[in-house]
Design a protein around this motif. Sequence first.
Motif, PDB file in Angstrom:
ATOM      1  N   VAL A  40       0.822  -1.220   0.000  1.00 24.34           N
ATOM      2  CA  VAL A  40       0.000   0.000   0.000  1.00 24.34           C
ATOM      3  C   VAL A  40       0.846   1.256   0.000  1.00 24.34           C
ATOM      4  CG1 VAL A  40      -2.206  -0.668   1.012  1.00 24.34           C
ATOM      5  CG2 VAL A  40      -0.258  -0.264   2.511  1.00 24.34           C
ATOM      6  N   SER A  41       0.269   2.291  -0.619  1.00 24.00           N
ATOM      7  CA  SER A  41       0.791   3.654  -0.511  1.00 24.00           C
ATOM      8  C   SER A  41       0.113   4.327   0.671  1.00 24.00           C
ATOM      9  CB  SER A  41       0.437   4.471  -1.756  1.00 24.00           C
ATOM     10  OG  SER A  41       1.135   4.023  -2.875  1.00 24.00           O
ATOM     11  N   ALA A  42       0.580   5.511   0.997  1.00 21.61           N
ATOM     12  CA  ALA A  42      -0.061   6.301   2.049  1.00 21.61           C
ATOM     13  C   ALA A  42      -1.413   6.797   1.559  1.00 21.61           C
ATOM     14  CB  ALA A  42       0.838   7.471   2.420  1.00 21.61           C
ATOM     15  N   MET A  43      -2.322   7.048   2.499  1.00 24.32           N
ATOM     16  CA  MET A  43      -3.683   7.485   2.153  1.00 24.32           C
ATOM     17  C   MET A  43      -3.675   8.854   1.465  1.00 24.32           C
ATOM     18  SD  MET A  43      -5.480   6.462   5.769  1.00 24.32           S
ATOM     19  CE  MET A  43      -7.140   7.001   5.394  1.00 24.32           C
ATOM     20  N   THR A  46      -1.454  12.133   2.028  1.00 28.24           N
ATOM     21  CA  THR A  46      -0.716  12.082   3.297  1.00 28.24           C
ATOM     22  C   THR A  46       0.758  12.455   3.143  1.00 28.24           C
ATOM     23  OG1 THR A  46      -2.174  10.358   4.095  1.00 28.24           O
ATOM     24  CG2 THR A  46      -0.056  10.549   5.204  1.00 28.24           C
ATOM     25  N   THR A  47       1.415  11.919   2.118  1.00 27.76           N
ATOM     26  CA  THR A  47       2.853  12.169   1.988  1.00 27.76           C
ATOM     27  C   THR A  47       3.116  13.664   1.761  1.00 27.76           C
ATOM     28  OG1 THR A  47       3.079   9.951   1.081  1.00 27.76           O
ATOM     29  CG2 THR A  47       4.953  11.419   0.777  1.00 27.76           C
ATOM     30  N   ASP A  48       2.302  14.289   0.889  1.00 29.74           N
ATOM     31  CA  ASP A  48       2.452  15.738   0.660  1.00 29.74           C
ATOM     32  C   ASP A  48       2.207  16.518   1.950  1.00 29.74           C
ATOM     33  OD1 ASP A  48       2.958  15.699  -2.140  1.00 29.74           O
ATOM     34  OD2 ASP A  48       0.857  15.212  -2.467  1.00 29.74           O
ATOM     35  N   GLY A  73       3.469   7.497   6.813  1.00 30.14           N
ATOM     36  CA  GLY A  73       2.247   7.502   5.990  1.00 30.14           C
ATOM     37  C   GLY A  73       1.793   6.099   5.636  1.00 30.14           C
ATOM     38  N   GLU A  74       2.710   5.271   5.187  1.00 28.13           N
ATOM     39  CA  GLU A  74       2.362   3.909   4.759  1.00 28.13           C
ATOM     40  C   GLU A  74       2.054   3.000   5.956  1.00 28.13           C
ATOM     41  OE1 GLU A  74       4.177   5.868   2.898  1.00 28.13           O
ATOM     42  OE2 GLU A  74       3.490   5.459   0.852  1.00 28.13           O
ATOM     43  N   ARG A  75       2.572   3.363   7.132  1.00 35.14           N
ATOM     44  CA  ARG A  75       2.225   2.554   8.327  1.00 35.14           C
ATOM     45  C   ARG A  75       0.764   2.717   8.672  1.00 35.14           C
ATOM     46  NH1 ARG A  75       7.259   1.782  12.178  1.00 35.14           N
ATOM     47  NH2 ARG A  75       5.815   0.713  13.541  1.00 35.14           N
ATOM     48  N   GLY A 135       4.515   0.242   1.364  1.00 36.67           N
ATOM     49  CA  GLY A 135       5.325   0.561   0.192  1.00 36.67           C
ATOM     50  C   GLY A 135       6.308   1.681   0.469  1.00 36.67           C
ATOM     51  N   PHE A 136       7.230   1.902  -0.481  1.00 38.13           N
ATOM     52  CA  PHE A 136       8.029   3.136  -0.535  1.00 38.13           C
ATOM     53  C   PHE A 136       9.104   3.192   0.554  1.00 38.13           C
ATOM     54  CE2 PHE A 136       7.343   7.755   1.057  1.00 38.13           C
ATOM     55  CZ  PHE A 136       8.124   8.397   0.102  1.00 38.13           C
ATOM     56  N   GLN A 137       9.352   2.086   1.266  1.00 40.75           N
ATOM     57  CA  GLN A 137      10.275   2.184   2.393  1.00 40.75           C
ATOM     58  C   GLN A 137      11.107   0.942   2.609  1.00 40.75           C
ATOM     59  OE1 GLN A 137       7.998   1.339   6.372  1.00 40.75           O
ATOM     60  NE2 GLN A 137       6.739   2.729   5.174  1.00 40.75           N
ATOM     61  N   GLY A 149      11.873   7.383  -2.882  1.00 34.37           N
ATOM     62  CA  GLY A 149      11.569   8.441  -3.862  1.00 34.37           C
ATOM     63  C   GLY A 149      10.081   8.428  -4.158  1.00 34.37           C
ATOM     64  N   ARG A 150       9.535   9.600  -4.533  1.00 38.45           N
ATOM     65  CA  ARG A 150       8.091   9.741  -4.731  1.00 38.45           C
ATOM     66  C   ARG A 150       7.581   8.700  -5.730  1.00 38.45           C
ATOM     67  NH1 ARG A 150       5.542  14.116  -2.604  1.00 38.45           N
ATOM     68  NH2 ARG A 150       3.864  12.569  -2.593  1.00 38.45           N
ATOM     69  N   GLY A 151       6.447   8.127  -5.420  1.00 37.48           N
ATOM     70  CA  GLY A 151       5.866   7.098  -6.277  1.00 37.48           C
ATOM     71  C   GLY A 151       6.541   5.743  -6.106  1.00 37.48           C
ATOM     72  N   GLY A 152       7.368   5.607  -5.068  1.00 41.67           N
ATOM     73  CA  GLY A 152       8.200   4.408  -4.920  1.00 41.67           C
ATOM     74  C   GLY A 152       7.455   3.127  -4.558  1.00 41.67           C
ATOM     75  N   SER A 153       6.185   3.231  -4.211  1.00 40.93           N
ATOM     76  CA  SER A 153       5.462   2.004  -3.835  1.00 40.93           C
ATOM     77  C   SER A 153       5.313   1.034  -5.006  1.00 40.93           C
ATOM     78  CB  SER A 153       4.065   2.335  -3.306  1.00 40.93           C
ATOM     79  OG  SER A 153       4.158   3.119  -2.164  1.00 40.93           O
ATOM     80  N   ASP A 154       5.240   1.554  -6.227  1.00 42.30           N
ATOM     81  CA  ASP A 154       5.183   0.663  -7.396  1.00 42.30           C
ATOM     82  C   ASP A 154       6.424  -0.238  -7.412  1.00 42.30           C
ATOM     83  OD1 ASP A 154       2.914   1.968  -8.261  1.00 42.30           O
ATOM     84  OD2 ASP A 154       3.882   3.010  -9.935  1.00 42.30           O
TER      85      ASP A 154
HETATM   86  N1  ASP Z   1       3.356   7.740  -0.617  1.00 36.99           N
HETATM   87  C1  ASP Z   1       4.499   7.914  -1.466  1.00 36.99           C
HETATM   88  C2  ASP Z   1       4.297   9.082  -2.409  1.00 36.99           C
HETATM   89  O1  ASP Z   1       3.237   9.683  -2.377  1.00 36.99           O
HETATM   90  C3  ASP Z   1       4.845   6.676  -2.228  1.00 36.99           C
HETATM   91  C4  ASP Z   1       3.828   6.244  -3.263  1.00 36.99           C
HETATM   92  O2  ASP Z   1       2.709   6.720  -3.268  1.00 36.99           O
HETATM   93  O3  ASP Z   1       4.156   5.381  -4.079  1.00 36.99           O
HETATM   94  O4  ASP Z   1       5.166   9.389  -3.158  1.00 36.99           O
END
Ligand code: ASP
Length: 254
Positions: A40-43, A46-48, A73-75, A135-137, A149-154
């Motif tokens: 999962v990514s953050a809701m 949340t990250t912003d 965020g991801e927790r 994700g992302f961590q 890095g941003r978008g890292g959950s993929d």
């Molecule tokens: N939450 C992180 C972000 O917004 C990671 C992700 O969404 O993949 O960049």
Amino acid sequence: MALIVQKYGGSSVADTDSIKRVAKRVVETEKKGNKVAVVVSAMGDTTDDLIDQALSIDSNPPEREMDMLMTAGERISMSLLAMAIHAEGSRAHSFTGQQAGFFTDTRYGAAHIKAVRPDRVKNALSLGDIAIVAGFQGINAKGDATTLGRGGSDTSAVALAVALGADICEIYTDVDGIFTADPRIVPSARRIPSIGYEAILEMASCGSKVLALRCVEYAQRFNMPLHVRSSFSRRPGTLVVPDDIDPRTLPNLD
Ligand code: ASP
Ligand code: MG
């Protein structure tokens, strides 16, 4: 029985109702007889929001503390999703990046994955539980939390799928896959049912809006099939597959 990794992005888990909806979809996939690990990514934003809070305190915050903050965020989303799955009557167990065995280098904010040793995730799956992974961590050699890095959950999702030997990595987002152009700008844009890794990497303008480039490179390196689809619809999305795989043989396409 297939082993499926599903990744849900921030827009798919934006509030608790969305998390309940995602929980239903995860449980449905499990009930079809699959083993399921979820990243999962953050809701929502949340990250912003966390970044804004940090910058309102210090315009140049220490990188280590920034990553400590952002991994929070991801927790939140991973534990709420595990609870929502319990409420649906299935068993789920959530794991931070560290608990899931994501080892990275020390580039805070843009760490690279060096190894994934998901022993606890494998154990949970073998006990019949659904595993939820933040994700992302990951964790660096000093034992500190890092972010990819941003978008890292993929990328987390693909790396987990590779380490588990999954049959497919499904990336759930808010659009029905990858289109020939941005459908919000070009109304005649068409969904691409199936495409190779190289072609996606070349489509930087539309493909990379939907998938992080590093995730596609990782999938290509390890021949991991991807299915990019919407968590808001039942429509088929875009399959990203190696040349030698017949897309129709992949699991969970309906
Ligand atoms: N939450 C992180 C972000 O917004 C990671 C992700 O969404 O993949 O960049
Ligand atoms: Mg996000």
